[in-house]
Write an enzyme that holds these catalytic residues in place. Structure first.
Site, PDB file in Angstrom:
ATOM      1  N   CYS A 184       0.804  -1.228   0.000  1.00  0.00           N
ATOM      2  CA  CYS A 184       0.000   0.000   0.000  1.00  0.00           C
ATOM      3  C   CYS A 184       0.833   1.272   0.000  1.00  0.00           C
ATOM      4  O   CYS A 184       0.304   2.355  -0.275  1.00  0.00           O
ATOM      5  CB  CYS A 184      -0.943   0.013   1.196  1.00  0.00           C
ATOM      6  SG  CYS A 184      -1.801  -1.554   1.451  1.00  0.00           S
ATOM      7  N   HIS A 320      -2.539   7.716   6.266  1.00  0.00           N
ATOM      8  CA  HIS A 320      -2.876   6.468   5.583  1.00  0.00           C
ATOM      9  C   HIS A 320      -4.354   6.168   5.833  1.00  0.00           C
ATOM     10  O   HIS A 320      -5.078   5.807   4.908  1.00  0.00           O
ATOM     11  CB  HIS A 320      -1.979   5.335   6.084  1.00  0.00           C
ATOM     12  CG  HIS A 320      -2.022   4.119   5.241  1.00  0.00           C
ATOM     13  ND1 HIS A 320      -1.603   4.108   3.931  1.00  0.00           N
ATOM     14  CD2 HIS A 320      -2.460   2.852   5.508  1.00  0.00           C
ATOM     15  CE1 HIS A 320      -1.758   2.899   3.423  1.00  0.00           C
ATOM     16  NE2 HIS A 320      -2.286   2.107   4.365  1.00  0.00           N
ATOM     17  N   HIS A 360      -9.642   2.686  -0.702  1.00  0.00           N
ATOM     18  CA  HIS A 360      -8.216   2.349  -0.588  1.00  0.00           C
ATOM     19  C   HIS A 360      -7.716   1.872  -1.949  1.00  0.00           C
ATOM     20  O   HIS A 360      -8.126   0.823  -2.443  1.00  0.00           O
ATOM     21  CB  HIS A 360      -8.051   1.251   0.459  1.00  0.00           C
ATOM     22  CG  HIS A 360      -6.628   0.999   0.861  1.00  0.00           C
ATOM     23  ND1 HIS A 360      -5.553   1.283   0.049  1.00  0.00           N
ATOM     24  CD2 HIS A 360      -6.099   0.464   2.002  1.00  0.00           C
ATOM     25  CE1 HIS A 360      -4.436   0.936   0.655  1.00  0.00           C
ATOM     26  NE2 HIS A 360      -4.741   0.441   1.844  1.00  0.00           N
ATOM     27  N   SER A 633      13.970  42.791 -55.841  1.00  0.00           N
ATOM     28  CA  SER A 633      14.618  44.065 -56.132  1.00  0.00           C
ATOM     29  C   SER A 633      15.344  44.581 -54.890  1.00  0.00           C
ATOM     30  O   SER A 633      16.254  43.926 -54.378  1.00  0.00           O
ATOM     31  CB  SER A 633      13.579  45.060 -56.657  1.00  0.00           C
ATOM     32  OG  SER A 633      14.195  46.241 -57.106  1.00  0.00           O
TER      33      SER A 633
END
Length: 827
Positions: A184, A320, A360, A633
């Site tokens: 994880c 977490h 998750h 020219s």
């Protein structure tokens, strides 16, 4: 922002690009909107939806079945052609690998740095979830296994080992390509090691992140006691109802550069990585699957030390936060222990978990949390952590540094820059902690006073180009605060140019969006770009192209153009007995008089020459360098000057002399005739000359007035179209013979040098040689004899695709160039 201690550290890493696809959101803008508004992407599915996703009635009837999903939008979609995959190869490729390719590309594009634009190596650091697609889809097809072979099926994108290297191969990235797997915490660990490689100087840019796609999508799950899954289909992080999480599918990647490099290049910076740490719990915990307070505390303390910031300066921690009854208290205990080593202050840091919004995401969880924290710093708001009602009784929030941020919080400035931390924990004990800081105040872009901007966009296909046009229009309408000049620059320099291209010019956001939406082909130019980029040819017109106020807007808005105009006019002015600026940029009441004076060769020619040279310098400053040049020219004098044959000031003097000598020539004129040279020559008589061959059937004849009138009668009798040119000089005719010696004498005083850039000779129609360019007699003949402009264009258009750019007033030469068969309209 208060930047009291926001010093630029050589260890700081800038997040310059971010891309996410998570449940409920494709892209950073949608992700932030959901976070800010407290939207949950955890969806409770109806029975019909579950059956359509292949769920069995028997499983749905089980009492522990939870009909909740956190699906990835568009998980089954992939632009195979864009990345060079055949339909069969794309079908074999694991959806995780497909999605990460898209995410990685978008992160680089958002950063404004395409692989080919970076001089240094780019690294890739990433990981993915279990490859269930290989086992349940690929291996279940025996014919495919037999046809391709198990080895190639696995090694062409169906194993964790090949996620990063596939990105490096497809995008042609040559830095380290590392696959990381720490469960994880994978994607945050990947970002940590990408930052380390940047600090060590191994790479100049990194792509880092992760992806997990659970298959099949759209089905619920079964709750079981003592496992991590939530019984009610919600994630109540830090809450008294916390019983587990919901797993979902998602992907995210960030593009990273050293902060000093990003600042120097003017990159958009979402946030700055100040420091980070990675460790493992080791064996000092209840079991392999259990978290550890000590291990997490050590990682947090090391990250703070690496960042060199005080714990009390952290205003937000993206935890977490899996919403488990035991895991959340351990995480908060570790944070508290690490912070208490530095400070006893209370309630200064807000915590939350994005898992309450999107579930998750396994290996992609860390990058999803990092993106949330970076967006919070960018928007100076902390989004609500959902599903929070009352604290988990095992978490002693009272008297701690932390509180759960359960509602949108406007993040005030403090004595230090705003800072956030991100925590990621992996099953097996690999912990990652990262400290972010808000981006340093960005210096404003240089002011661009020019009112119009060129917007360029492209796509591999017409459908992609149209989609990009719609996306750009929507972006312009939703971000009117972004300077349109910056948008134009990024579109040109920060995007890859694909074969289908579209260009428009607009003054403001609303006009550009309206043009893109309307698709007016008269205002929005769309074309196919095949093969290499065409070379550019600068074309410089000659006398007669002038008009009062020519290039006024450029003079007022473009410093490079103004600088060269001022330099040229400053050199010219002492040689005149009149105010050339008053003729060039007259007041409204003096415009008619100015136009009349501009008809004199000695007035118009040096002014045209200076305008053309200044305009060429402006194009060069924009990075447009000609492969070749051609002048008509007097325009050939400008080409020679830009090529280094003569000095700028010498060229002004030469053209001024040219004009003054023309002033002395007896009155004459010129006729333009729409016919081939061989039809005209027999009609000329003794007194007329061919002044120029401008196209296959467009010839200019020059000479005295009475001879021209007689020619007009013969042309009428022959049925040939013709018209007088608005000039009373018989240019490129024998009437110039009396002035040639003085012209030659002045040329002999100049330091003529070999050209440093190729340009075409009006005499030969070929690239001029060094011998010709440095010979005064060549320039005398160029003044006197026929201008073979048609031959010049034939030469330029015969050997390579080229864009012909008129560098001067008007569009006469553009019209002449398009008369030739090899020059397409618009070139």
């Amino acid at each position: 922002m208060n930047s009291t201690d926001n010093t630029l550290s050589r260890g700081d890493i800038a997040i310059v690009g971010m891309s996410v696809t998570v449940p409920g959101a494709e892209g950073i803008d949608a992700y932030w909107a959901n976070l800010r508004d407290g939207v949950s992407a955890l969806k409770r599915r109806e029975a019909a939806e579950l059956r359509a996703a292949g769920e069995s009635a028997e499983r749905m009837a089980r009492p522990n079945y939870v009909p909740v999903t956190a699906d990835m939008p568009g998980f089954d979609m992939f632009d195979a052609e864009f990345f060079g995959f055949s339909p069969k190869d794309a079908a074999i490729l694991d959806p995780q690998h497909r999605k990460f390719l898209e995410i990685a590309w978008e992160a680089m594009e958002q950063a404004g740095h395409m692989p080919e634009s970076l001089s240094g190596p780019v690294g890739v650091y990433a990981g993915c979830g279990m490859g269930s697609y290989f086992y349940f889809n690929i291996c279940s097809n025996p014919d495919l296994v037999e046809d391709v072979g198990m080895f190639l099926l696995r090694h062409t994108g169906n194993d964790k080992d090949f996620l990063s290297t596939r990105v490096s191969h497809v995008l042609d990235l040559k830095g380290p390509s590392i696959n990381l797997q720490t469960a994880c915490s994978t994607s945050l660990v990947a970002i940590h090691y990408a930052a380390q490689a940047l600090r060590a100087g191994e790479i100049d840019m990194a792509l880092a992140g992760g992806v997990t796609i659970e298959l099949p999508q759209g089905r619920g799950y079964e709750f079981k006691e003592n496992e991590i899954l939530s019984p009610d289909g919600e994630c109540h992080a830090f809450d008294h109802r916390a019983q587990g999480t919901v797993f979902g599918s998602g992907a995210g990647a960030v593009a990273l550069r050293r902060l000093e490099d990003a600042v120097a290049d003017g990159d958009h910076i979402w946030a700055v990585i100040k420091g980070s740490a990675v460790n493992n719990d080791g064996a000092a915990k209840a079991g392999y699957l259990a978290p550890s307070v000590d291990g997490q505390t050590a990682a947090i303390a090391r990250a703070l030390d690496d960042a060199g910031v005080a714990a009390q300066s952290i205003g937000m921690v993206e935890c977490h936060g899996t919403g488990t009854y035991l895991g959340d208290p351990i995480e908060v205990a570790a944070l508290t222990q690490a912070y208490r080593a530095e400070t006893q202050a209370e309630d200064f840091c807000r915590i939350g978990s994005v898992k309450t919004n999107i579930g998750h995401l396994d290996t992609a969880a860390g990058v999803a949390g990092l993106a949330k924290a970076a967006l919070s710093l960018h928007h100076q708001q902390i989004p609500p952590s959902l599903g929070y009602e009352a604290p988990n009784p095992a978490i002693p929030f009272e008297g701690s540094p932390f509180r759960v941020n359960d509602r949108l919080y406007d993040w005030p400035a403090q004595s230090t820059p705003r800072r956030a931390a991100v925590n990621a924990l992996g099953v097996g004990g690999t912990n990652a902690h990262m400290i972010l800081e808000e981006a340093p105040a960005r210096a404003a872009s240089e002011a661009c006073d020019f009112p119009f901007h060129v917007l360029c966009l492209s796509g591999r296909s017409k459908a992609a180009l149209n989609a990009n046009s719609a996306a750009l229009a929507a972006h312009l309408r939703s971000h009117p605060e972004q300077p349109l000049a910056d948008v134009a620059f990024t579109l040109k320099e920060g995007r890859r140019g694909f074969d289908k291209r579209r260009v428009l010019v607009a003054e403001n956001h609303a006009e550009a969006a309206a043009l893109l939406e309307a698709g007016d082909s008269r205002r929005v130019f769309t074309h196919d770009h095949l093969g290499p980029d065409p070379e550019v040819v600068f074309m410089f017109p000659g006398g007669g192209a002038q008009y009062a106020d020519m290039a006024r807007d450029l003079y007022e808005t473009e410093p490079v153009f103004a600088e060269w105009m001022d330099r040229g006019l400053a050199h010219l002015a002492p040689q005149l007995d009149y105010d050339i600026r008053a003729i060039w940029l007259p007041e409204p009441e003096g415009r008619a008089a100015a136009e009349a004076k501009l008809k004199r060769p000695s007035v118009q020619l040096p002014l045209i020459m200076i305008v053309e040279y200044a305009l060429a310098q402006l194009w060069l400053s924009w990075g447009v360098k000609p492969a070749a040049m051609v002048g008509h020219s007097m325009g050939e004098n400008v080409a020679a000057c830009l090529a280094g044959v003569m000095r700028f000031e010498d060229c002004i003097d030469l053209v001024l002399l040219r004009g003054r000598l023309f002033d002395e020539v007896p009155s004459g004129g010129m006729i333009s005739i729409a016919a081939a040279l061989e039809r005209i020559t027999p009609l000329l008589g003794e007194a007329l000359d061919i002044a120029s061959v401008n196209g296959p059937e467009l010839i200019a004849v020059s000479g005295p007035e009475d001879a021209l009138k007689a020619l007009q009668e013969r042309l009428d009798a022959a049925g040939l179209d013709h018209q007088r040119i608005a000039i009373d000089i018989a240019a490129h005719s024998r009437m110039l013979d009396p002035i040639l010696d003085r012209y030659r004498a002045f040329l002999a005083t100049l330091d003529l040098r070999a050209p440093q850039m190729p340009f075409l000779s009006n005499r030969s129609g070929e690239v001029i040689t060094a011998q010709m360019a440095t010979d005064p007699d060549y320039w005398v003949e160029q003044l006197r004899h026929t201008v073979n402009f048609a031959d010049c264009i034939n030469t330029l258009s015969s050997d390579a695709p080229r864009v012909f750019l008129e560098v001067g007033p008007g569009k006469a030469l553009s019209a002449l160039a398009q008369m030739h068969a090899n020059v397409a309209p618009g070139r």
